[in-house]
Design a protein around this motif. Sequence first.
Motif, PDB file in Angstrom:
ATOM      1  N   ASP A 240      26.716  46.295  38.492  1.00 48.46           N
ATOM      2  CA  ASP A 240      27.789  46.299  37.492  1.00 48.46           C
ATOM      3  C   ASP A 240      28.891  45.303  37.804  1.00 48.46           C
ATOM      4  OD1 ASP A 240      28.892  47.504  39.724  1.00 48.46           O
ATOM      5  OD2 ASP A 240      29.878  49.114  38.604  1.00 48.46           O
ATOM      6  N   GLY A 241      28.630  44.355  38.690  1.00 52.69           N
ATOM      7  CA  GLY A 241      29.660  43.384  39.052  1.00 52.69           C
ATOM      8  C   GLY A 241      30.847  44.007  39.759  1.00 52.69           C
ATOM      9  N   GLY A 242      30.682  45.229  40.273  1.00 54.14           N
ATOM     10  CA  GLY A 242      31.751  45.908  41.003  1.00 54.14           C
ATOM     11  C   GLY A 242      32.690  46.708  40.133  1.00 54.14           C
ATOM     12  N   TRP A 243      32.345  46.893  38.845  1.00 56.65           N
ATOM     13  CA  TRP A 243      33.275  47.511  37.897  1.00 56.65           C
ATOM     14  C   TRP A 243      33.641  48.943  38.266  1.00 56.65           C
ATOM     15  CZ3 TRP A 243      33.354  51.545  34.318  1.00 56.65           C
ATOM     16  CH2 TRP A 243      34.368  51.482  33.343  1.00 56.65           C
ATOM     17  N   VAL A 244      32.662  49.753  38.630  1.00 60.96           N
ATOM     18  CA  VAL A 244      32.935  51.160  38.934  1.00 60.96           C
ATOM     19  C   VAL A 244      33.705  51.310  40.238  1.00 60.96           C
ATOM     20  CG1 VAL A 244      31.853  53.353  39.582  1.00 60.96           C
ATOM     21  CG2 VAL A 244      30.996  52.082  37.614  1.00 60.96           C
ATOM     22  N   SER A 245      33.386  50.492  41.210  1.00 67.68           N
ATOM     23  CA  SER A 245      33.912  50.682  42.568  1.00 67.68           C
ATOM     24  C   SER A 245      35.287  50.075  42.782  1.00 67.68           C
ATOM     25  CB  SER A 245      32.935  50.072  43.581  1.00 67.68           C
ATOM     26  OG  SER A 245      31.671  50.704  43.497  1.00 67.68           O
ATOM     27  N   THR A 246      35.726  49.190  41.928  1.00 70.51           N
ATOM     28  CA  THR A 246      36.983  48.477  42.159  1.00 70.51           C
ATOM     29  C   THR A 246      37.859  48.514  40.919  1.00 70.51           C
ATOM     30  OG1 THR A 246      36.047  46.360  41.456  1.00 70.51           O
ATOM     31  CG2 THR A 246      35.874  46.898  43.784  1.00 70.51           C
ATOM     32  N   LYS A 247      39.126  48.799  41.129  1.00 72.53           N
ATOM     33  CA  LYS A 247      40.082  48.799  40.027  1.00 72.53           C
ATOM     34  C   LYS A 247      41.408  48.223  40.510  1.00 72.53           C
ATOM     35  CE  LYS A 247      37.816  50.715  36.590  1.00 72.53           C
ATOM     36  NZ  LYS A 247      36.516  50.396  37.192  1.00 72.53           N
ATOM     37  N   ALA A 248      42.060  47.472  39.683  1.00 73.19           N
ATOM     38  CA  ALA A 248      43.385  46.939  39.981  1.00 73.19           C
ATOM     39  C   ALA A 248      44.340  47.371  38.888  1.00 73.19           C
ATOM     40  CB  ALA A 248      43.366  45.416  40.067  1.00 73.19           C
ATOM     41  N   ARG A 249      45.569  47.678  39.274  1.00 73.85           N
ATOM     42  CA  ARG A 249      46.588  48.023  38.290  1.00 73.85           C
ATOM     43  C   ARG A 249      47.220  46.745  37.719  1.00 73.85           C
ATOM     44  NH1 ARG A 249      47.618  53.424  38.474  1.00 73.85           N
ATOM     45  NH2 ARG A 249      47.056  54.541  40.377  1.00 73.85           N
ATOM     46  N   ALA A 250      47.894  46.894  36.612  1.00 72.18           N
ATOM     47  CA  ALA A 250      48.519  45.758  35.959  1.00 72.18           C
ATOM     48  C   ALA A 250      49.483  45.055  36.934  1.00 72.18           C
ATOM     49  CB  ALA A 250      49.297  46.204  34.728  1.00 72.18           C
ATOM     50  N   GLY A 251      49.336  43.745  37.079  1.00 71.61           N
ATOM     51  CA  GLY A 251      50.201  42.954  37.925  1.00 71.61           C
ATOM     52  C   GLY A 251      49.771  42.834  39.372  1.00 71.61           C
ATOM     53  N   GLU A 252      48.696  43.527  39.757  1.00 71.96           N
ATOM     54  CA  GLU A 252      48.273  43.477  41.160  1.00 71.96           C
ATOM     55  C   GLU A 252      47.455  42.231  41.496  1.00 71.96           C
ATOM     56  OE1 GLU A 252      48.064  48.074  42.683  1.00 71.96           O
ATOM     57  OE2 GLU A 252      46.297  47.254  41.701  1.00 71.96           O
ATOM     58  N   LEU A 253      46.839  41.646  40.504  1.00 71.93           N
ATOM     59  CA  LEU A 253      46.001  40.473  40.747  1.00 71.93           C
ATOM     60  C   LEU A 253      46.776  39.220  40.392  1.00 71.93           C
ATOM     61  CD1 LEU A 253      42.571  41.689  39.357  1.00 71.93           C
ATOM     62  CD2 LEU A 253      43.357  41.668  41.725  1.00 71.93           C
ATOM     63  N   ALA A 254      46.614  38.205  41.221  1.00 71.52           N
ATOM     64  CA  ALA A 254      47.312  36.940  40.962  1.00 71.52           C
ATOM     65  C   ALA A 254      46.739  36.261  39.737  1.00 71.52           C
ATOM     66  CB  ALA A 254      47.175  36.035  42.175  1.00 71.52           C
TER      67      ALA A 254
END
Length: 254
Positions: A240-254
């Motif tokens: 799944d391209g890591g969709w289930v296992s990884t989540k970022a909140r709004a603003g956490e990713l550059a």
Amino acid sequence: MRLRNKVAVVTGGASGIGKAIAAAYVQEGARVVLVDIDERKGKDAAAEIGAEGEAVCLRADVTDSASVNQMAQEVDRRFGRIDILVNNVGVRITKPFLEHTDADWNIMIATNLTGPFFCARAVTPFMIRGGSGRIINTASIASFVGRPNRVAYVSAKSGLLGMTRALAIDLGGTGITVNAIAPGSINSPMNASQAADADHDWGKETPVGRWGTPEDIANAALFLALDASSYITGAELKVDGGWVSTKARAGELA
């Protein structure tokens, strides 16, 4: 030719993920039976992915146990063995919970959960006779998380993981392994409308940053069919391209 002399049954093999899995198996030397309710489409797919005898189509309705039993017996009659079953056929109804009808619920459960049960039950005696086998169930990211407007689909796919684990222990000691693949956002016919929506690109929500392809799932299904995976059973492999296992909140990713 890592699947030479193996016979594989792939349900829903006429298109999309099923067709890609069947093609991968043929390339590795297996003789593949594409099982589909659309016989014409299945025959076209078989002709496309393999020479005569390498890929054939049999019509069967996975929601009908008699149809499935007849299919399994015909595969054994033609080829003398069944080594691999991929329970890939699936359907999805998307609508709000309170709009789900009895018929909607029943077809989701019958196709996505009862069908794999019927198919596994039908082929297992032939695998036991041969001393080994691989049963691979196509689950979903919806097996792990609630998804909107998919209550019957999520229920069925979640149940498929439970069935995978139960079958793995029931068939322990027979040489048969039972595992599940959980596809994410795959650019297949089932997801054609979503994949075409440039304003809501599901692929960008994954750490990998793209939609998956049917071939991505086929690669996983190939591994689980090989002798190299013989110590893996009762497991689920997320593709799944890591969709289930990884989540970022709004603003956490550059």
